[in-house]
Each structure stands twice: as structure tokens, then as C-alpha cells.
Write a protein that holds these residues in place. Structure first.
Motif: not given
Length: 505
Positions: A466-495
Motif C-alpha cells: 500500500v503506497l503513501l506519497t509525500y509530496e516534497g523534497e529529500g530522502h524518506t518521509a516519516y519523522g521529518r516531513s509533515n503531520d499527514c505522513v505521521t498520522e498515516n504511518v502511526d495509524a498503521y503501526l498502532l491499529d
């Protein structure tokens, strides 16, 4: 300029590493005995049923796990894997194993950074467990090759690929390096491939007492995680693969995609730089790109002074200093400082400092991590580009045409592994991981090191991706991008909730 310098940068997470000690003395708290029936083979039962002894250490709690050097000979020699743990603060789901990338990145050293980047909600429910894969940093034996002065010479090396003699000289140089790796590391050097490391992950899962593997892997860590899923689909828990690598690409395809990725990231930097007041790059964006290229060419023909007579700024070092800043837009100000000093004052000291920071080179001339040795050793174990001079020359033309500013830095990659001291092991024929639980793949649209197209590809390769896309610059996303990425990754890990198809942040 040598491709292997670029590929070292391309594979690794930019997260700052923290040094820590590993203590595994007796008398410490042990994990509960894992279920040895989880071993896929009776000969491996002693590894799957081992009890980890945890001791306080700088990283939190540290332990050592034992795995076979060769899974085809589980009764033979063994190697030790270093682990560090930060315990869950609340109702525990299990262990979340962490890999920061590389290959060659230390998960044990990464744990301190992970405490700052992984959300508090996830840390409440999971033990964060950083581990050093076989051959890496705190694991024993760790891959060892050259001493500090030899590494200085190798990382500064500008090969000449314009003649057959120059190509052969580069091959010979890396053959000497690999022979040193074999002499100092021993038989493990022939077994540091990703498939073996993925099998180690399943031993760690069992030794930690988890029925399923929960895992957060960045960059190369996505290749390791995808390999695990393909080998043990029934043991997949919640896998986050951020900054995804397509494991089915040939080395030549990967070099081309990375060259384009860094070209695009540099262009984004130049655009941003020229919008400011103190950019050393004049004219339009194309002009700025050409000025960077001229700097690289100048560093090759006449290396820049750095204040250290023994270490002028070669093209190889200049490119590493530039490339490492493209991992995150938060690093762009350092690149501006480095380019200003080099272009305006013929001073290569800032770019050299950036290059040294990437290579973990200390001011006393020693290297605090074996990341580079491990990167090359694991890469040559997994797959080898063609070393045929004519084929490398034709590939170089394609790469330079696609990435005219930095493309030449990604050419002739076959010289590194052409005469490697141990045979290639290779990867898997199939990475579909049929039967695995949903796997979350995260891609950044202008990621220089692992281009976004590879995240799309890996999602398609994995049956449950399942793909989650971060529209931005740089390498990797979780923990360094935005709340949207964090919320989606956390929902997956937690629930276990995966994002809706097409989710973009």
C-alpha cells in the motif's frame, strides 16, 4: 568521478548517528524464552530459542544475538548481532525493529535519533529495537578493510575512465580494497548479503518473543524489509518501508535512476538558492546547474585548497559534500556555504567538512563507523554491474544524457565489484511476498537517493503493498516531513489501518 562514491551517499539515511557501547555481561535481565517451534528448520532451533541478556548501556538496554554465518551450514561458525532497546511506556504491542538504511547504517546508533522521530504514541506501544546487521559497526565481527589514511586516499580517488588502462587501474584499486576486507574480516565477508541479513531478522523476531515482525526500515532498510517479507510472508506484522528501493532493478538501472534523482534534487536546490539574497550561483537555474558542473570539473583538474595540504578537495570529495546536503532541504544552507566558499574563494574546506561528516571521518583522521566498508561489501554480495568496458561506456553515455550535471558521477560502477574477493550471493527471484499482511510503502516525490518511481514499483511488486506519497523534497518521509505522513504511518503501526488508495501528503 567514481560511481561508488555517489552510491554510498545514495543508499543511506541522513539521520545523525549516535555512538554507544554494547554491554552483554552475564547476570542481566533476560527475555522470556521464545517459542523454538517458530524455527523454520530444526537445525536452526538453537538460534530461534536463544534468550537475550539485556544490560544497561549508553543507548538504553543492549544485548547480543547469535546467528549462523552461513544458513546452509547452521552447525558451522556463528556471528553476533548487536541490539539496543527502548522499552514501551504503555500497553505493549511488541518490538519495532529499526533499520536506518545503508547498507551499513547502525540501527543501534540510530536508536537515539529514533526516539526523537518516532511519535510518542508509537513509543508508548512498542519497544523500539535498533540492531546492527551482520558485519555492521557494533556487530561482531564488523567488516574492516583499510585504515584511516588508506580510506582518505580511496574516498578522494578520481578515476580516469577515458582509457582502458585507467579503467583497469580503478578495478585493481578496488580489488586491493576487497582483499584487505577479506583478510581483516574473515569468512563472514562472503555472507553479508541481504538475504542472509533478512533471515537474521526472523531469528531476532523469535528471540524477542514476537509472533510477527514489526519493522520500520528506511532506504536500504526497505530492501531488507521487502526481502524478509518475501522469505517469511506468514510472519509479517506491520512493516513500514520508507524511501523505498525496487529490489528487482539491475545495478545499471539503479545507477540511472539515482543519477536522475540527484540531478532533480540539485535543480530544486538551485531554484531555491537563486530565490534568496546570497546565492553564489548566478543567472537562471540552467546557468546555476552549469556552475556546479564547472566546479566539479575544476576540482578534478586542479583540486581545491582546504587548509590541509594532504587533503585537497578532489571531484570525488566535492560531489560527496554536495550530495549529502540533498537529503533534506534543511541541509541546503550548508550547501550554499560550501558552494560560496568554493566558487568565490577557491576554498574547498566547507565541502570537505561535509564529505567528512558523511563518511564519519573524525578530525584525528580515524573513521568512527564502518559504514562505507559495509556498503561496498554488502552491495557486491547482492549484485554486480557489468565490468565490460564497452558496456560501461555505453551506459555512461545514457546516464550523462539523462543527468548532465551529476550523471558522470554515477558511471562505471562495475569497477568496484569486478574483482571482489568473494563470490556474488545475489538476491531473490520473487519479491511478491504472497500471503503477507498489508505492507506500507512510503515514497517522497523528489527523493534523490531512492526516486519516487521505486516506491511505486515496490508497491506493485508486493502483493499486499500500500503506497503513501509525500509530496516534497529529500530522502524518506516519516519523522521529518509533515503531520499527514505521521498520522498515516502511526495509524498503521498502532491499529493496522492502511491509508486509502492514492493518499498523498
Amino acid at each position: 568521478m567514481l560511481v561508488v562514491v555517489a552510491l554510498v551517499v545514495a543508499g543511506c539515511s541522513p539521520t545523525t548517528k549516535h555512538q554507544s557501547s554494547v554491554q552483554t555481561t552475564a547476570g542481566s535481565a533476560a527475555t522470556s524464552a521464545p517459542d523454538a517451534s517458530s524455527a523454520p528448520d530444526a537445525d536452526l532451533e538453537r538460534f530461534y530459542s536463544q534468550r537475550l541478556e539485556w544490560e544497561d548501556c549508553d543507548a538504553g538496554e543492549c544485548a547480543t544475538a547469535v546467528v549462523p554465518v552461513d544458513y546452509a551450514d547452521p552447525g558451522g561458525e556463528t556471528t553476533s548481532l548487536a541490539l539496543a532497546r527502548s522499552r514501551a511506556s504503555g500497553d505493549r504491542i511488541g518490538s519495532l525493529l529499526l533499520n536506518p538504511g545503508g547498507p551499513g547504517g547502525s540501527g543501534l546508533d540510530f536508536l537515539a535519533s529514533a526516539r526523537d522521530t518516532v511519535s510518542d504514541d508509537v513509543q508508548e506501544r512498542y519497544d523500539l529495537v535498533g540492531f546492527d546487521p551482520r558485519g555492521v559497526q557494533h556487530s561482531e565481527p564488523a567488516i574492516a578493510c583499510y585504515d584511516g589514511p588508506q580510506m582518505d586516499e580511496l574516498t578522494a580517488f578520481d578515476a580516469d575512465y577515458s582509457t582502458p588502462e585507467g579503467v583497469q587501474a580503478a578495478i585493481d584499486r578496488y580489488a586491493d580494497f576487497s582483499q584487505a576486507c577479506l583478510e581483516r574480516t574473515g569468512p563472514l565477508l562472503g555472507h553479508v548479503d541481504t538475504v542472509s541479513a533478512a533471515r537474521d531478522l526472523d531469528v531476532l523476531r523469535a528471540a524477542l518473543g514476537d509472533d510477527r515482525l514489526h519493522y520500520l526500515g528506511y532506504s536500504y532498510g526497505t530492501q531488507l524489509g521487502a526481502t524478509y517479507a518475501a522469505l517469511f510472508p506468514g510472519n509479517v506484522g506491520r512493516l513500514v518501508l520508507d524511501g523505498a528501493i525496487d529490489p528487482t532493478l539491475t545495478p545499471e538501472q539503479s545507477a540511472l535512476e539515482q543519477a536522475v534523482g540527484f540531478e532533480n534534487a540539485l535543480r530544486a536546490y538551485v531554484t531555491d538558492c537563486q530565490a534568496g539574497a546570497s546565492c553564489p550561483l548566478g543567472g537562471g537555474v540552467d546557468d546555476g546547474m552549469q556552475q556546479v558542473r564547472r566546479l566539479l570539473d575544476r576540482a578534478r583538474s586542479a583540486p581545491l585548497d582546504t587548509g590541509d595540504d594532504d587533503r585537497p578537495l578532489t571531484q570525488a570529495l566535492a560531489f560527496t559534500g554536495i550530495a549529502v546536503t540533498l537529503y533534506s532541504e534543511s541541509y541546503w544552507s550548508y550547501l550554499t556555504s560550501g558552494l560560496r566558499a568554493a566558487i568565490q574563494d577557491d576554498d574547498g574546506s566547507v565541502l570537505l567538512t561535509l564529505s567528512d561528516a558523511y563518511y564519519n571521518r573524525s578530525s584525528d583522521g580515524t573513521y568512527s563507523a564502518n559504514q562505507t566498508e559495509a556498503f561496498w561489501s554488502i552491495g557486491c554480495a547482492d549484485g554486480r554491474p557489468t565490468a565490460d568496458p564497452d558496456e560501461m561506456a555505453a551506459e555512461a553515455e545514457r546516464i550523462v544524457a539523462a543527468a548532465p550535471t551529476v550523471g558522470s558521477l554515477f558511471t562505471y560502477g562495475g569497477v568496484l565489484c569486478a574483482q571482489w574477493a568473494v563470490p556474488e550471493v545475489g538476491g531473490l527471484d520473487n519479491y511478491s511476498a504472497t500471503g503477507a499482511a498489508p505492507i506500507l510503502v512510503v515514497g517522497t516525490t523528489n527523493d534523490p537517493a531512492t526516486p519516487y518511481e521505486q516506491a511505486v514499483a515496490l508497491t506493485s511488486i508486493l502483493d499486499s503493498g500500500v503506497l503513501l506519497t509525500y509530496e516534497g523534497e529529500g530522502h524518506t518521509a516519516y519523522g521529518r516531513s509533515n503531520d499527514c505522513v505521521t498520522e498515516n504511518v502511526d495509524a498503521y503501526l498502532l491499529d493496522g489501518e492502511v491509508p486509502a488508495e492514492g493518499t498523498r501528503c
